[in-house]
Design an enzyme around this catalytic site. Structure first.
Site, PDB file in Angstrom:
ATOM      1  N   LYS A  88       0.805  -1.197  -0.066  1.00  0.00           N
ATOM      2  CA  LYS A  88       0.008  -0.039   0.026  1.00  0.00           C
ATOM      3  C   LYS A  88       0.843   1.389  -0.113  1.00  0.00           C
ATOM      4  O   LYS A  88       0.392   2.217  -0.502  1.00  0.00           O
ATOM      5  CB  LYS A  88      -1.023   0.010   1.329  1.00  0.00           C
ATOM      6  CG  LYS A  88      -1.906  -1.222   1.171  1.00  0.00           C
ATOM      7  CD  LYS A  88      -2.993  -0.920   0.189  1.00  0.00           C
ATOM      8  CE  LYS A  88      -4.136  -2.017   0.286  1.00  0.00           C
ATOM      9  NZ  LYS A  88      -5.070  -1.848  -0.732  1.00  0.00           N
ATOM     10  N   GLU A 110      -9.896   5.876   3.008  1.00  0.00           N
ATOM     11  CA  GLU A 110     -10.447   4.929   3.708  1.00  0.00           C
ATOM     12  C   GLU A 110      -9.816   3.651   4.064  1.00  0.00           C
ATOM     13  O   GLU A 110      -8.583   3.659   3.483  1.00  0.00           O
ATOM     14  CB  GLU A 110     -11.691   4.369   2.694  1.00  0.00           C
ATOM     15  CG  GLU A 110     -11.124   3.486   1.565  1.00  0.00           C
ATOM     16  CD  GLU A 110     -10.107   4.045   0.462  1.00  0.00           C
ATOM     17  OE1 GLU A 110     -10.092   5.294   0.433  1.00  0.00           O
ATOM     18  OE2 GLU A 110      -9.132   3.224   0.053  1.00  0.00           O
ATOM     19  N   SER A 377       1.833  -9.726  -0.964  1.00  0.00           N
ATOM     20  CA  SER A 377       1.441  -8.208  -0.583  1.00  0.00           C
ATOM     21  C   SER A 377       1.688  -7.744   0.778  1.00  0.00           C
ATOM     22  O   SER A 377       2.095  -6.581   0.656  1.00  0.00           O
ATOM     23  CB  SER A 377      -0.016  -8.090  -1.091  1.00  0.00           C
ATOM     24  OG  SER A 377      -0.834  -9.060  -0.287  1.00  0.00           O
TER      25      SER A 377
END
Ligand code: PLP
Length: 395
Positions: A88, A110, A377
């Site tokens: 991210k 969010e 990830s």
């Protein structure tokens, strides 16, 4: 490039937003197009990737894991080793540089699993912007560690009590905030979802994953991968690694959704496997909806995959047949979490465990010399409480 006209992937994508946001999206699109090719911008981002986040992340040959599962060679793209523990941060760094250049003072985000919230709070702290993160109450309860991290980083975490109290509802609230504060606030979306230009922009910031993978594999094995496997929530880590290989027909791309308690139940988050086209959060894409078109609640043990929508480019890649989308249950993901932890000493995020589980299913079909890359990830530290609970262990 699967974007056939700006903002559309086949019939998917677009901008289904209130009039008040159209000017803001145009402003963002213009800023992105201006800076995406600006050498000063790209040099600053590359420098942050390297010195702040620790890129390039390793492409690790999982030798024991490979040997026990079959004849092929399985590599893990170690996005879990990024600063803040997941992919991210790649997108958050790119977007904060844009927000700064656009003169914005405040970041809205969010979050589901909290990894994007942590990434947004991190870059806001680094660049001195205020940050408000919307998060569903259910996710706040299962990701309390990340909530505390965000607060330590100086962000305001706003609990969302509407709907299923997960990522969909948090995104609704974040968009509502943005409509009201659009002049000085920047909405830092965490996946390849939302109205144009977000899906394109977030994919491009994440595409560093695939570029590095190709270069690292060419160096290690002098060939392209036979398979690339990645989990799909909103779809950013998967688009990030797939993008580089979409135009390489020899590379099989496998996207893995959350089948939760099973695709035959109502408790899953398998949007592409079980959904229908519809509009959510400003774009046309596959969507879990009932016969009246109302959005259904998604379910997964993994907070980051628990979303009833998906990025529009994935919808296009499903319909075109270029990507094979599969789904993995909570139980299979938990078993893969345990297996990777015990064979390689790497504790994966529950989201990433879905990709690992799919890799474990495909591994016995690999022949000598074939290569599979699994995108890891994120790291599993944030999920330890959920895993302990699933085992009946009280920490
Ligand atoms: C570690 C990790 N992987 C995957 C995801 C799913 O998001 P995306 O599909 O956008 O990569 C999340 C979302 O929070 C995450 O934290």
């Amino acid at each position: 490039m699967t974007e056939n006209r700006p903002g559309y992937y086949g019939r998917f994508g677009g901008r289904y937003v209130p009039e008040t946001l159209m000017a803001a999206l145009d402003e963002l699109d213009a800023a992105y197009r201006r800076y995406a090719t600006d050498p000063e911008f790209t040099a600053e981002l590359d420098d942050l990737f390297h010195h702040y986040s620790g890129r390039p992340t390793p492409l690790y040959f999982a030798e024991r894991f490979s040997r026990e599962l079959g004849k092929g060679r399985i590599y893990l793209k170690r996005e879990d080793l990024n600063h803040t523990g997941a992919h991210k941060i790649n997108n958050a760094l790119g977007q904060i540089l844009l927000a700064k250049r656009m003169g914005k003072k405040r970041i809205i985000a969010e979050t589901g699993a909290g990894q994007h919230g942590v990434a947004a709070a991190t870059v806001a702290a680094k660049f001195g912007l205020s940050c408000t993160v919307y998060m569903g109450e259910v996710d706040i309860a299962r990701q309390s560690l990340n909530v505390f991290r965000m607060r330590l980083l100086g962000a305001e975490v706003v609990p969302v009590r509407s709907g299923s109290r997960t990522l969909k509802d948090a995104t609704n609230e974040a968009m509502r905030d943005w409509v009201a504060t659009v002049d000085d606030s920047y909405y830092l979306i965490g996946s390849v979802v939302g109205p144009h230009p977000y899906p394109m922009m977030v994919r491009n910031f994440q595409a560093v994953i695939g570029r590095e993978t190709r270069a690292q594999l060419m160096q290690a094995a002098d060939k392209l991968p036979d398979y690339v496997v990645a989990c799909v929530g909103g779809g950013s880590n998967s688009m990030g690694i797939f993008h580089e290989f979409v135009a390489e027909p020899a590379v099989q791309l496998v996207g893995v959704e959350a089948a939760g308690e099973g695709l035959e139940t109502e408790h899953h988050a398998a949007t592409l496997s079980k959904g229908e086209p519809g509009v959510l959060h400003g774009a046309l894409s596959y969507l879990l909806s009932d016969s009246d078109g109302q959005v259904l609640e998604a379910y997964s043990i993994s907070a980051g995959l628990d979303y009833p929508g998906v990025g529009p480019e994935h919808s296009f890649l499903k319909d075109s047949g270029r990507v094979n989308y599969q789904a993995v249950t909570d139980g299979e993901a938990l078993a893969a979490f345990d297996y990777l932890t015990k064979t390689e000493g790497i504790i994966p995020a529950l989201e990433s465990s879905h990709a690992v589980a799919m890799g474990m299913k495909l591994a016995p079909t690999l022949t000598e010399g074939q290569i599979m890359v699994i995108n890891l990830s994120g790291r599993g530290d944030k999920d330890i409480h959920t895993v302990a609970q699933s085992m009946g262990v009280v920490l």
